[in-house]
Write an enzyme that holds these catalytic residues in place. Structure first.
Site, PDB file in Angstrom:
ATOM      1  N   ARG A 441     110.722 -26.703   6.191  1.00 37.43           N
ATOM      2  CA  ARG A 441     111.139 -27.921   5.750  1.00 37.43           C
ATOM      3  C   ARG A 441     111.736 -27.632   4.103  1.00 37.43           C
ATOM      4  O   ARG A 441     111.714 -28.338   3.298  1.00 37.43           O
ATOM      5  CB  ARG A 441     110.110 -28.938   5.554  1.00 37.43           C
ATOM      6  N   ASP A 476     100.001 -34.492   0.735  1.00 34.92           N
ATOM      7  CA  ASP A 476     100.778 -33.934   1.579  1.00 34.92           C
ATOM      8  C   ASP A 476     100.575 -32.459   1.535  1.00 34.92           C
ATOM      9  O   ASP A 476     100.454 -31.708   0.389  1.00 34.92           O
ATOM     10  CB  ASP A 476     102.091 -34.818   2.048  1.00 34.92           C
ATOM     11  N   ASP A 546     101.423 -38.081  12.263  1.00 36.53           N
ATOM     12  CA  ASP A 546     102.781 -38.653  12.015  1.00 36.53           C
ATOM     13  C   ASP A 546     103.193 -39.299  13.221  1.00 36.53           C
ATOM     14  O   ASP A 546     104.256 -40.351  13.162  1.00 36.53           O
ATOM     15  CB  ASP A 546     103.930 -37.678  11.736  1.00 36.53           C
TER      16      ASP A 546
HETATM   17  C1  GLA Z   1     104.835 -35.922   5.989  1.00 36.04           C
HETATM   18  C2  GLA Z   1     103.832 -37.041   6.230  1.00 36.04           C
HETATM   19  C3  GLA Z   1     104.600 -38.403   6.473  1.00 36.04           C
HETATM   20  C4  GLA Z   1     105.561 -38.605   5.226  1.00 36.04           C
HETATM   21  C5  GLA Z   1     106.184 -37.509   5.035  1.00 36.04           C
HETATM   22  C6  GLA Z   1     107.194 -37.615   3.724  1.00 36.04           C
HETATM   23  O1  GLA Z   1     105.324 -35.831   7.319  1.00 36.04           O
HETATM   24  O2  GLA Z   1     103.018 -36.940   7.272  1.00 36.04           O
HETATM   25  O3  GLA Z   1     103.683 -39.394   6.437  1.00 36.04           O
HETATM   26  O4  GLA Z   1     104.611 -38.794   4.120  1.00 36.04           O
HETATM   27  O5  GLA Z   1     105.802 -36.403   5.024  1.00 36.04           O
HETATM   28  O6  GLA Z   1     108.046 -36.531   3.474  1.00 36.04           O
END
Ligand code: GLA
Length: 725
Positions: A441, A476, A546
């Site tokens: 990423r 995160d 997610d």
């Molecule tokens: C991750 C989290 C999501 C969001 C994205 C933002 O994927 O799990 O909820 O916060 O990052 O980039």
């Protein structure tokens, strides 16, 4: 007393209210005798039957002593008579890789010592908690191992961990498990969670094979793929009956949970840090501490195991202001607007949320550096003034007026190659000189084993939190580890650096959470890629997945609930059609699925119809009234979703006054019999009122006959809220 020792038989008995764990020192070895339903006190030595069968394995003491290969052991070692999978593997200073542990002594004391720098369950004043520390040693190398067993009598849980101390020449540890449990039979089934991003904790159940079955992570995180626990059950076990043994690791890094069906049809379970790629050099006299493993046994099915773990993790693992109470209902900006926001849009969303009764608006990714997509700026934790010209204050102040708080997203462990931080400190990330740095990423992982890095993260986050505007942090972690090298730890194995990374992360989290005790921290790793007991010690809730689709969440939340409490699962109502799956689901189904944990919304409230806004208002009010149930209640999995066309569950408050039942129809089959949902956890003689229909029932009716599930369309749902009268 939860722990007793009989010096004649050299037997240790560890008792909780409903379980006993028995071991015994014999011929120098620490033997495992029993882990099961509560026993009376007494000498249980006959539990160990010396079979004498060698089957090509040696017998100790010139064929007079134990056959270690067929002896249940507490902490088996590599290199001598036990040829099964070991708990401990060591390379001595002379290059030999043998260690042979013999009982030396033990102590028993009230309370629980905490491991240094690692998360663990804890006890409080008034808890019936005792600890046994047994010391074993290898006479040749001088390696010493102390095994800690803490008995949480009221919680029916025993925790275990080990400390390994090198002898006078030092040693290299190759494997050091947290716990090993040998079982006398192989009539066992394995339940485990597997998954991936957006499909976490799918549940599998299958018979124990002969050979070794292992779930693990080498990803530098507990991971989306497996979860750090092992759940072993008798073939007849279901929610309410049968034998179950769970071992859960309190750790967030690389783990391994193995179970072996042996040649003699017995079973060994070993859980701890993953030995793959791991080695740890101990200087003379130096000690290495393993993470903690939490064990529980039940002969009344899976539900009891889950209840015990939920209770312990809620009240004696999670900490802080939010530990025992309802969490604030929030609206998260991610699925509302992704990177596409500015102050005006955020303020509009926040003000609209406030009107609906929502307590907190969270600004997700995109508020810092030059971040308008995922390809830059991680590490530069200063406000993007192009998007938020008035800074965070420009969003916070108008929202405060409306009575709604502010939360914020960070990904503190990462750095984007396109960032000021990386340009200033290109060697602060995990890397191995001379090799490519693989991006995931568009990002690299900071080296948290380096104190300069953890100080930088602490200072950057503190600068934002010290403003007093932020009451919630979403933390995160959006990629897994590769090329795990560290400038601060040259020449160390990737496994050692990963462990040192987690020691750095844990100490950073300890500093931050104690400096900002009023901030609610939620952990996240692309959803549930680090949903583990280690992080719950610092952050009491996790963004479960997610995948916010109500139908998909049923399976994910079912799997998660086997071990982790409802309050730890963040669950949000998102838009329909769902952004990940395209499923179109009614609002109330999305609400029913999300009303099982730390509740919120993941949508743009300004884009809702007036009808849906009214629904948000009503459901927020319900959460405010009843949401405490997810912090202290007991959760019952009543049916599905695995292999069924529905899912049903209920939660009963600790005082027994409220029972909330959820039902979702995941597939329609025309003209089948009318389904009944039988509840659990109620008092048979008590009366309960359905708050929606006003109908009254006795607990015995609701549990014996149940309630009729409404016959409706696919993806429809129903929620009952029963109050005791
Ligand atoms: C991750 C989290 C999501 C969001 C994205 C933002 O994927 O799990 O909820 O916060 O990052 O980039």
């Amino acid at each position: 007393m939860p722990i007793s020792f009989d010096s004649k038989s050299m037997q240790f008995q560890l008792d909780t209210d409903h379980t006993s764990y028995v071991m015994k020192a014999e011929d120098g070895y620490l033997l495992h005798l029993y882990y099961g339903a509560r026993l009376n006190a007494g000498d249980h030595s006959y539990f160990h039957r010396e079979t004498g069968r060698a089957a090509f394995s040696p017998r100790m003491e010139n064929c007079e002593g134990l056959t270690l290969d067929d002896t249940p052991l507490e902490y088996p070692c590599w290199g001598r008579g036990d040829l099964r999978s070991p708990a401990l593997e060591i390379v001595n200073a002379d290059g030999s890789d043998i260690v042979d542990l013999n009982y030396v002594n033990h102590t028993v004391f009230d309370g629980k010592p905490m491991p240094d720098g690692l998360p663990a369950t804890y006890c409080e004043e008034g808890d019936r908690v005792q600890t046994l520390a047994v010391t074993l040693a290898d006479a040749v190398s001088g390696v010493k191992v102390t095994l800690y067993y803490t008995v949480f009598a009221d919680y029916d849980v025993i925790t275990r961990r080990a400390e390994i101390t090198a002898g006078s020449s030092g040693c290299r540890i190759m494997k050091a498990a947290s716990a090993c449990v040998d079982m006398p039979s192989d009539e066992i089934e394995i339940i485990s969670n597997h998954g991936t991003h957006c499909r976490e904790r799918q549940t599998e159940r299958f018979p124990l094979p002969h050979g070794e079955y292992r779930i693990s992570s080498r990803r530098g995180a507990s991971g989306h793929v497996h979860n750090p626990y092992m759940l072993l059950v008798s073939p007849d076990a279901d929610e309410t009956s049968g034998e179950c043994l769970a071992a859960v690791l309190v750790y967030s890094g690389n783990f391994s949970a193995e179970v072996c069906g042996t040649q003699f049809d017995t079973t060994r379970m070993v859980i701890g840090i993953n030995p793959d790629g791991f080695s740890w050099q101990c200087a003379p006299g130096e000690t290495f501490s393993t993470p903690e493993a939490v064990l529980t046994y039940s002969d009344t099915g899976l539900e009891t195991v889950s209840h015990r773990l939920h209770r312990l993790f809620t009240h004696r693992l999670c900490r802080g202001k939010y530990r025992d109470c309802r969490r604030p209902v929030l609206l998260n900006s991610w699925e509302a607007c992704y990177f596409g926001f500015d102050s005006d849009r955020l303020v509009k969303i926040g003000e609209c949320s406030a009107e609906l009764g929502i307590e907190l608006m969270v600004i997700d990714d995109g508020w810092f550096g030059r971040r308008n997509s995922d390809n830059c700026s991680l590490g530069d934790w200063t406000v993007n003034r192009d998007k938020l010209p008035g800074g965070l204050e420009g969003v916070y102040a108008p929202l405060k007026k409306k009575g709604i708080g502010l939360g914020i997203w960070f990904e503190p462990e990462m750095v984007s190659p396109d960032s000021d931080l990386y340009r200033a400190h290109p060697d602060w990330c995990l890397h191995i000189d001379g090799r490519p740095r693989s991006e995931g990423r568009h990002q690299l992982i900071l080296d948290l084993s380096n104190p300069d890095v953890t100080d930088y993260i602490y200072d950057s986050l503190s600068a934002v939190l010290e403003t007093g505007m932020i009451s919630y942090v979403k933390w995160d972690f959006n990629r897994n580890m590769t090329e795990v090298g560290s400038d601060t730890n040259p020449g160390k194995s990737q496994g050692e650096i990963t462990h040192r990374y987690y020691l750095g992360l844990y100490s950073l989290l300890e500093r931050l959470t104690s400096s900002f005790p009023d901030v609610l921290f939620e952990s996240c790793s692309g959803g549930g890629g680090r949903f583990d007991a280690g992080l719950l010690y610092y952050m009491p809730q996790v963004w479960t997945s997610d995948n916010s689709d109500a139908i998909e969440r049923l399976e994910i939340q079912y799997g998660t609930s086997l071990v982790y409490p409802l309050s730890s699962m963040s669950a949000h109502v998102s838009a329909s059609p769902n952004h990940q799956t395209g499923h179109v689901t009614p609002f109330m189904t999305r609400f029913t699925a999300a009303f099982t944990g730390s509740f919120g919304y993941e949508l743009d409230p300004t884009a809702l119809s007036e009808e849906d806004r009214e629904r948000v208002r009503a459901t927020v009010a319900l959460y405010k009234k009843y949401g405490g149930i997810f912090a202290d209640g007991s959760y019952y999995r009543l049916g599905g979703p695995r292999g069924k066309d529905y899912a049903a569950w209920c939660t009963v408050s600790e005082d027994g006054k409220v029972c909330i039942v959820g039902y979702v129809l995941t597939k329609v089959r025309m003209n089948r019999s009318v389904r009944r949902i039988k509840l659990r956890g109620l008092v048979p003689d008590a009366r309960y009122r359905d708050t929606l229909s006003g109908e009254e029932y006795t607990g015995s009716e609701l549990m014996g006959f149940g309630v009729y599930a409404p016959e409706t369309l696919e993806y429809s749902s129903h929620m009952w809220i029963f109050e005791r009268i």
